[in-house]
Design a protein around this motif. Structure first.
Motif, PDB file in Angstrom:
ATOM      1  N   LEU A 148       0.846  -1.189   0.000  1.00 54.48           N
ATOM      2  CA  LEU A 148       0.000   0.000   0.000  1.00 54.48           C
ATOM      3  C   LEU A 148       0.880   1.236   0.000  1.00 54.48           C
ATOM      4  CD1 LEU A 148      -2.570  -0.857   2.853  1.00 54.48           C
ATOM      5  CD2 LEU A 148      -2.676  -1.505   0.443  1.00 54.48           C
ATOM      6  N   LEU A 149       0.451   2.248  -0.702  1.00 51.27           N
ATOM      7  CA  LEU A 149       1.095   3.553  -0.661  1.00 51.27           C
ATOM      8  C   LEU A 149       0.031   4.538  -0.222  1.00 51.27           C
ATOM      9  CD1 LEU A 149       3.461   5.444  -1.100  1.00 51.27           C
ATOM     10  CD2 LEU A 149       2.816   5.587  -3.508  1.00 51.27           C
ATOM     11  N   ASP A 150       0.276   5.169   0.909  1.00 55.29           N
ATOM     12  CA  ASP A 150      -0.699   6.101   1.506  1.00 55.29           C
ATOM     13  C   ASP A 150      -2.074   5.462   1.647  1.00 55.29           C
ATOM     14  OD1 ASP A 150       1.178   8.150   1.857  1.00 55.29           O
ATOM     15  OD2 ASP A 150       0.913   8.799  -0.216  1.00 55.29           O
ATOM     16  N   GLY A 151      -2.080   4.190   2.030  1.00 56.05           N
ATOM     17  CA  GLY A 151      -3.322   3.487   2.325  1.00 56.05           C
ATOM     18  C   GLY A 151      -4.037   2.891   1.133  1.00 56.05           C
ATOM     19  N   ALA A 152      -3.546   3.106  -0.076  1.00 58.13           N
ATOM     20  CA  ALA A 152      -4.172   2.561  -1.282  1.00 58.13           C
ATOM     21  C   ALA A 152      -3.309   1.437  -1.856  1.00 58.13           C
ATOM     22  CB  ALA A 152      -4.349   3.660  -2.329  1.00 58.13           C
ATOM     23  N   VAL A 153      -3.942   0.419  -2.394  1.00 60.67           N
ATOM     24  CA  VAL A 153      -3.196  -0.696  -2.978  1.00 60.67           C
ATOM     25  C   VAL A 153      -2.337  -0.185  -4.129  1.00 60.67           C
ATOM     26  CG1 VAL A 153      -3.368  -2.879  -4.224  1.00 60.67           C
ATOM     27  CG2 VAL A 153      -4.898  -2.430  -2.311  1.00 60.67           C
ATOM     28  N   HIS A 154      -1.058  -0.506  -4.046  1.00 62.56           N
ATOM     29  CA  HIS A 154      -0.120  -0.135  -5.111  1.00 62.56           C
ATOM     30  C   HIS A 154       0.217  -1.358  -5.962  1.00 62.56           C
ATOM     31  CE1 HIS A 154       2.944   2.116  -7.180  1.00 62.56           C
ATOM     32  NE2 HIS A 154       3.735   1.071  -7.014  1.00 62.56           N
ATOM     33  N   ASP A 155       0.569  -2.457  -5.332  1.00 60.33           N
ATOM     34  CA  ASP A 155       0.900  -3.711  -6.007  1.00 60.33           C
ATOM     35  C   ASP A 155       0.457  -4.871  -5.136  1.00 60.33           C
ATOM     36  OD1 ASP A 155       2.263  -3.258  -8.515  1.00 60.33           O
ATOM     37  OD2 ASP A 155       4.007  -2.558  -7.401  1.00 60.33           O
ATOM     38  N   TYR A 156       0.279  -6.026  -5.766  1.00 63.47           N
ATOM     39  CA  TYR A 156       0.085  -7.255  -5.012  1.00 63.47           C
ATOM     40  C   TYR A 156       0.763  -8.402  -5.746  1.00 63.47           C
ATOM     41  CZ  TYR A 156      -3.909  -7.875  -8.185  1.00 63.47           C
ATOM     42  OH  TYR A 156      -4.705  -7.979  -9.284  1.00 63.47           O
ATOM     43  N   TRP A 157       1.057  -9.447  -5.012  1.00 64.66           N
ATOM     44  CA  TRP A 157       1.827 -10.626  -5.422  1.00 64.66           C
ATOM     45  C   TRP A 157       3.287 -10.301  -5.692  1.00 64.66           C
ATOM     46  CZ3 TRP A 157      -2.593 -11.917  -9.148  1.00 64.66           C
ATOM     47  CH2 TRP A 157      -3.575 -12.632  -8.473  1.00 64.66           C
ATOM     48  N   ARG A 158       3.553  -9.384  -6.537  1.00 62.43           N
ATOM     49  CA  ARG A 158       4.923  -8.993  -6.878  1.00 62.43           C
ATOM     50  C   ARG A 158       5.033  -7.483  -6.707  1.00 62.43           C
ATOM     51  NH1 ARG A 158       6.924 -13.897  -7.313  1.00 62.43           N
ATOM     52  NH2 ARG A 158       6.096 -15.195  -8.954  1.00 62.43           N
ATOM     53  N   ILE A 159       6.218  -6.950  -6.932  1.00 64.12           N
ATOM     54  CA  ILE A 159       6.395  -5.506  -6.863  1.00 64.12           C
ATOM     55  C   ILE A 159       7.264  -5.063  -8.027  1.00 64.12           C
ATOM     56  CG2 ILE A 159       8.413  -5.577  -5.357  1.00 64.12           C
ATOM     57  CD1 ILE A 159       7.125  -3.090  -3.951  1.00 64.12           C
ATOM     58  N   ASP A 160       6.923  -3.946  -8.598  1.00 64.18           N
ATOM     59  CA  ASP A 160       7.706  -3.329  -9.652  1.00 64.18           C
ATOM     60  C   ASP A 160       8.413  -2.137  -9.009  1.00 64.18           C
ATOM     61  OD1 ASP A 160       8.533  -1.559 -11.720  1.00 64.18           O
ATOM     62  OD2 ASP A 160       7.092  -2.485 -13.087  1.00 64.18           O
ATOM     63  N   ALA A 161       9.707  -2.285  -8.766  1.00 63.09           N
ATOM     64  CA  ALA A 161      10.465  -1.250  -8.053  1.00 63.09           C
ATOM     65  C   ALA A 161      10.427   0.084  -8.784  1.00 63.09           C
ATOM     66  CB  ALA A 161      11.906  -1.701  -7.840  1.00 63.09           C
ATOM     67  N   ASP A 162      10.521   0.064 -10.106  1.00 59.62           N
ATOM     68  CA  ASP A 162      10.492   1.319 -10.860  1.00 59.62           C
ATOM     69  C   ASP A 162       9.136   2.007 -10.734  1.00 59.62           C
ATOM     70  OD1 ASP A 162      13.122   0.990 -11.698  1.00 59.62           O
ATOM     71  OD2 ASP A 162      12.538  -0.044 -13.551  1.00 59.62           O
ATOM     72  N   ARG A 163       8.076   1.241 -10.749  1.00 60.86           N
ATOM     73  CA  ARG A 163       6.733   1.805 -10.603  1.00 60.86           C
ATOM     74  C   ARG A 163       6.546   2.418  -9.217  1.00 60.86           C
ATOM     75  NH1 ARG A 163       1.863  -0.631  -9.084  1.00 60.86           N
ATOM     76  NH2 ARG A 163       0.071   0.507  -9.844  1.00 60.86           N
ATOM     77  N   LEU A 164       7.020   1.718  -8.171  1.00 57.26           N
ATOM     78  CA  LEU A 164       6.915   2.256  -6.824  1.00 57.26           C
ATOM     79  C   LEU A 164       7.783   3.505  -6.681  1.00 57.26           C
ATOM     80  CD1 LEU A 164       5.818   2.206  -3.982  1.00 57.26           C
ATOM     81  CD2 LEU A 164       7.576   0.505  -3.386  1.00 57.26           C
ATOM     82  N   ARG A 165       8.973   3.487  -7.237  1.00 55.84           N
ATOM     83  CA  ARG A 165       9.848   4.661  -7.187  1.00 55.84           C
ATOM     84  C   ARG A 165       9.163   5.854  -7.857  1.00 55.84           C
ATOM     85  NH1 ARG A 165      14.143   2.511  -8.734  1.00 55.84           N
ATOM     86  NH2 ARG A 165      15.277   2.520  -6.771  1.00 55.84           N
ATOM     87  N   ALA A 166       8.553   5.653  -9.003  1.00 50.76           N
ATOM     88  CA  ALA A 166       7.857   6.731  -9.706  1.00 50.76           C
ATOM     89  C   ALA A 166       6.691   7.272  -8.862  1.00 50.76           C
ATOM     90  CB  ALA A 166       7.357   6.250 -11.061  1.00 50.76           C
ATOM     91  N   ALA A 167       5.983   6.388  -8.194  1.00 51.03           N
ATOM     92  CA  ALA A 167       4.871   6.816  -7.337  1.00 51.03           C
ATOM     93  C   ALA A 167       5.394   7.625  -6.155  1.00 51.03           C
ATOM     94  CB  ALA A 167       4.076   5.615  -6.855  1.00 51.03           C
ATOM     95  N   LEU A 168       6.526   7.230  -5.611  1.00 54.40           N
ATOM     96  CA  LEU A 168       7.115   7.973  -4.504  1.00 54.40           C
ATOM     97  C   LEU A 168       7.618   9.339  -4.956  1.00 54.40           C
ATOM     98  CD1 LEU A 168       8.902   5.010  -2.732  1.00 54.40           C
ATOM     99  CD2 LEU A 168       7.071   6.405  -1.745  1.00 54.40           C
ATOM    100  N   VAL A 169       8.152   9.421  -6.164  1.00 53.91           N
ATOM    101  CA  VAL A 169       8.584  10.717  -6.703  1.00 53.91           C
ATOM    102  C   VAL A 169       7.375  11.629  -6.864  1.00 53.91           C
ATOM    103  CG1 VAL A 169       9.473  11.843  -8.791  1.00 53.91           C
ATOM    104  CG2 VAL A 169      10.687   9.886  -7.821  1.00 53.91           C
TER     105      VAL A 169
END
Length: 91
Positions: free
Chosen positions: A67-88
């Protein structure tokens, strides 16, 4: 008088990893989440579905869930680049 049932779980950190002990996918996702949390200086909360029936009902077949800020971001696996972009974008 019976004790009141606990209320639904709510996140307390910007990044949350929902999983359970012994989950090998959770171990992989945890590594990515912790590295990105450190890179961006954000808190991480790890929660087991075994401790929260509402999370088990919602995500039992989807763990690990990020979860990112309480909302589902990924499940089962994670895409590090996608999470990094969301954090930016979150900055």
């Amino acid at each position: 008088m019976a004790a009141a049932a606990p209320g639904p779980w709510t996140p307390t950190a910007p990044l949350t990893l929902i999983g359970k002990p012994g989950c090998h996918l959770c171990d992989t996702v945890r590594t990515v989440v912790l590295a990105l949390a450190e890179e961006f200086g954000v808190g991480v909360e790890e929660v087991s579905i075994r401790d929260h029936p509402d999370l088990a009902a919602a995500y039992g077949e989807m763990i690990p869930v990020t979860l990112l800020d309480g909302a589902v971001h990924d499940y089962w696996r994670i895409d590090a680049d996608r999470l990094r972009a969301a954090l930016v974008r979150r900055l």
